[in-house]
Design a protein around this motif. Structure first.
Motif, PDB file in Angstrom:
ATOM      1  N   UNK A  31      -5.114   6.163 -54.732  1.00 25.06           N
ATOM      2  CA  UNK A  31      -3.992   6.634 -55.522  1.00 25.06           C
ATOM      3  C   UNK A  31      -2.797   5.726 -55.294  1.00 25.06           C
ATOM      4  N   UNK A  32      -1.840   5.797 -56.196  1.00 30.51           N
ATOM      5  CA  UNK A  32      -0.651   4.944 -56.104  1.00 30.51           C
ATOM      6  C   UNK A  32       0.581   5.785 -55.795  1.00 30.51           C
ATOM      7  N   UNK A  33       1.574   5.119 -55.226  1.00 30.13           N
ATOM      8  CA  UNK A  33       2.836   5.782 -54.913  1.00 30.13           C
ATOM      9  C   UNK A  33       3.986   4.800 -55.092  1.00 30.13           C
ATOM     10  N   UNK A  34       5.176   5.372 -55.257  1.00 28.59           N
ATOM     11  CA  UNK A  34       6.403   4.589 -55.324  1.00 28.59           C
ATOM     12  C   UNK A  34       7.489   5.357 -54.592  1.00 28.59           C
ATOM     13  N   UNK A  35       8.254   4.639 -53.763  1.00 28.48           N
ATOM     14  CA  UNK A  35       9.307   5.246 -52.947  1.00 28.48           C
ATOM     15  C   UNK A  35      10.627   4.569 -53.263  1.00 28.48           C
ATOM     16  N   UNK A  46      -1.571  11.223 -59.948  1.00 29.10           N
ATOM     17  CA  UNK A  46      -2.432  12.412 -59.827  1.00 29.10           C
ATOM     18  C   UNK A  46      -3.620  12.189 -58.893  1.00 29.10           C
ATOM     19  N   UNK A  47      -4.171  10.967 -58.883  1.00 33.97           N
ATOM     20  CA  UNK A  47      -5.315  10.704 -58.005  1.00 33.97           C
ATOM     21  C   UNK A  47      -4.904  10.725 -56.529  1.00 33.97           C
ATOM     22  N   UNK A  48      -3.669  10.349 -56.219  1.00 32.58           N
ATOM     23  CA  UNK A  48      -3.200  10.421 -54.836  1.00 32.58           C
ATOM     24  C   UNK A  48      -2.981  11.878 -54.428  1.00 32.58           C
ATOM     25  N   UNK A  49      -2.459  12.672 -55.345  1.00 35.41           N
ATOM     26  CA  UNK A  49      -2.293  14.099 -55.051  1.00 35.41           C
ATOM     27  C   UNK A  49      -3.653  14.730 -54.742  1.00 35.41           C
ATOM     28  N   UNK A  50      -4.664  14.420 -55.539  1.00 37.57           N
ATOM     29  CA  UNK A  50      -6.008  14.954 -55.297  1.00 37.57           C
ATOM     30  C   UNK A  50      -6.549  14.495 -53.946  1.00 37.57           C
ATOM     31  N   UNK A  51      -6.289  13.250 -53.594  1.00 36.74           N
ATOM     32  CA  UNK A  51      -6.725  12.723 -52.303  1.00 36.74           C
ATOM     33  C   UNK A  51      -6.134  13.530 -51.149  1.00 36.74           C
ATOM     34  N   UNK A  52      -4.921  14.009 -51.341  1.00 36.24           N
ATOM     35  CA  UNK A  52      -4.227  14.807 -50.329  1.00 36.24           C
ATOM     36  C   UNK A  52      -4.519  16.304 -50.470  1.00 36.24           C
ATOM     37  N   UNK A  53      -5.433  16.651 -51.356  1.00 35.95           N
ATOM     38  CA  UNK A  53      -5.806  18.051 -51.523  1.00 35.95           C
ATOM     39  C   UNK A  53      -4.816  18.864 -52.325  1.00 35.95           C
ATOM     40  N   UNK A  54      -3.974  18.199 -53.112  1.00 30.83           N
ATOM     41  CA  UNK A  54      -2.966  18.884 -53.932  1.00 30.83           C
ATOM     42  C   UNK A  54      -3.374  18.849 -55.402  1.00 30.83           C
ATOM     43  N   UNK A  87      12.996  -3.105 -42.776  1.00 34.20           N
ATOM     44  CA  UNK A  87      13.957  -3.925 -42.025  1.00 34.20           C
ATOM     45  C   UNK A  87      13.595  -5.406 -42.018  1.00 34.20           C
ATOM     46  N   UNK A  88      12.309  -5.723 -41.963  1.00 38.95           N
ATOM     47  CA  UNK A  88      11.889  -7.119 -41.823  1.00 38.95           C
ATOM     48  C   UNK A  88      11.341  -7.727 -43.103  1.00 38.95           C
ATOM     49  N   UNK A  89      11.321  -6.946 -44.179  1.00 42.79           N
ATOM     50  CA  UNK A  89      10.806  -7.418 -45.465  1.00 42.79           C
ATOM     51  C   UNK A  89       9.362  -7.907 -45.344  1.00 42.79           C
ATOM     52  N   UNK A  90       8.535  -7.064 -44.724  1.00 43.78           N
ATOM     53  CA  UNK A  90       7.104  -7.343 -44.597  1.00 43.78           C
ATOM     54  C   UNK A  90       6.337  -6.219 -45.289  1.00 43.78           C
ATOM     55  N   UNK A  91       5.072  -6.463 -45.544  1.00 51.01           N
ATOM     56  CA  UNK A  91       4.251  -5.433 -46.177  1.00 51.01           C
ATOM     57  C   UNK A  91       3.949  -4.305 -45.195  1.00 51.01           C
ATOM     58  N   UNK A  92       3.818  -3.122 -45.729  1.00 48.49           N
ATOM     59  CA  UNK A  92       3.434  -1.935 -44.949  1.00 48.49           C
ATOM     60  C   UNK A  92       1.920  -1.817 -45.001  1.00 48.49           C
ATOM     61  N   UNK A  93       1.311  -1.611 -43.838  1.00 46.94           N
ATOM     62  CA  UNK A  93      -0.125  -1.349 -43.767  1.00 46.94           C
ATOM     63  C   UNK A  93      -0.367  -0.401 -42.612  1.00 46.94           C
ATOM     64  N   UNK A  94      -1.045   0.703 -42.892  1.00 46.66           N
ATOM     65  CA  UNK A  94      -1.339   1.675 -41.842  1.00 46.66           C
ATOM     66  C   UNK A  94      -2.615   2.433 -42.172  1.00 46.66           C
ATOM     67  N   UNK A  95      -3.358   2.748 -41.143  1.00 48.37           N
ATOM     68  CA  UNK A  95      -4.502   3.648 -41.249  1.00 48.37           C
ATOM     69  C   UNK A  95      -4.141   4.883 -40.444  1.00 48.37           C
ATOM     70  N   UNK A  96      -4.261   6.040 -41.068  1.00 48.04           N
ATOM     71  CA  UNK A  96      -3.851   7.264 -40.389  1.00 48.04           C
ATOM     72  C   UNK A  96      -4.603   8.457 -40.955  1.00 48.04           C
ATOM     73  N   UNK A  97      -4.499   9.555 -40.229  1.00 50.49           N
ATOM     74  CA  UNK A  97      -5.174  10.777 -40.652  1.00 50.49           C
ATOM     75  C   UNK A  97      -4.192  11.691 -41.382  1.00 50.49           C
ATOM     76  N   UNK A  98      -4.739  12.439 -42.322  1.00 50.81           N
ATOM     77  CA  UNK A  98      -3.982  13.504 -42.971  1.00 50.81           C
ATOM     78  C   UNK A  98      -4.776  14.797 -42.795  1.00 50.81           C
ATOM     79  N   UNK A  99      -4.051  15.899 -42.808  1.00 51.73           N
ATOM     80  CA  UNK A  99      -4.676  17.214 -42.704  1.00 51.73           C
ATOM     81  C   UNK A  99      -4.463  17.916 -44.046  1.00 51.73           C
ATOM     82  N   UNK A 100      -5.563  18.180 -44.743  1.00 54.27           N
ATOM     83  CA  UNK A 100      -5.481  18.817 -46.057  1.00 54.27           C
ATOM     84  C   UNK A 100      -5.109  20.290 -45.909  1.00 54.27           C
ATOM     85  N   UNK A 101      -4.671  20.912 -46.996  1.00 57.27           N
ATOM     86  CA  UNK A 101      -4.307  22.332 -46.923  1.00 57.27           C
ATOM     87  C   UNK A 101      -5.426  23.229 -46.378  1.00 57.27           C
TER      88      UNK A 101
END
Length: 162
Positions: A31-35, A46-54, A87-101
């Protein structure tokens, strides 16, 4: 008339490209996001919301809401990655866990790219998230097999020494 035909052709091409992108995101469990950094507003596909169980259209649209389902042990690391990117103008990359509803835990891989305003202030970040749960399970399984193999080799070496 020629301009109208050209405009319709461009609109059709854009719509086709959007359909291709949506299909690719769904097939890849992404899914895609914009901040918007200044306002703290976020938008999720919508596909990101579904990924998060929303259900689609239910993400509250605030940066704080983005953190709600992050696993508590991963939250500080993910937020530090975002802060470093801004702060450093670098790309964000992270692997992490989420807890669905429903309590299910999924692994997410996030990539984000920072965009600056003309005055060079961080303006927004856009990115994608992909469900990497299966890959993480496979990695855990391989690590367990490797540990078991190492233990068996040690036992075999001990027997050979005797």
């Amino acid at each position: 008339r020629r301009d109208l035909l050209e405009r319709r052709r461009i609109e059709r091409t854009l719509l086709d490209n959007e359909h291709r992108l949506r299909l690719a995101l769904e097939a890849g469990r992404m899914g895609t996001w914009e901040w918007n950094i200044a306002s703290g507003r976020m938008s999720w596909s919508p596909s990101l919301e579904l990924l998060h169980g929303l259900p689609p259209g239910t993400f509250p649209g605030r940066f704080e809401a983005y953190q709600y389902d992050m696993h508590p042990h991963d939250r500080a690391r993910v937020l530090a990655s975002l802060e470093r990117a801004v702060k450093r103008d670098v790309d964000h990359h992270a692997e992490y866990r989420i807890v669905l509803p429903d309590g299910t835990i999924r692994w997410i891989e996030a990539h984000g790219k920072l965009f600056r305003e003309e005055i060079d202030a961080p303006a927004r970040m856009i990115g994608i998230c992909a469900d990497i749960t299966e890959r993480k399970r496979d990695e855990e399984h391989i690590a367990a097999l490797r540990d078991d193999l190492r233990r068996r080799v040690e036992e075999l070496n001990a027997l050979l020494d005797v």
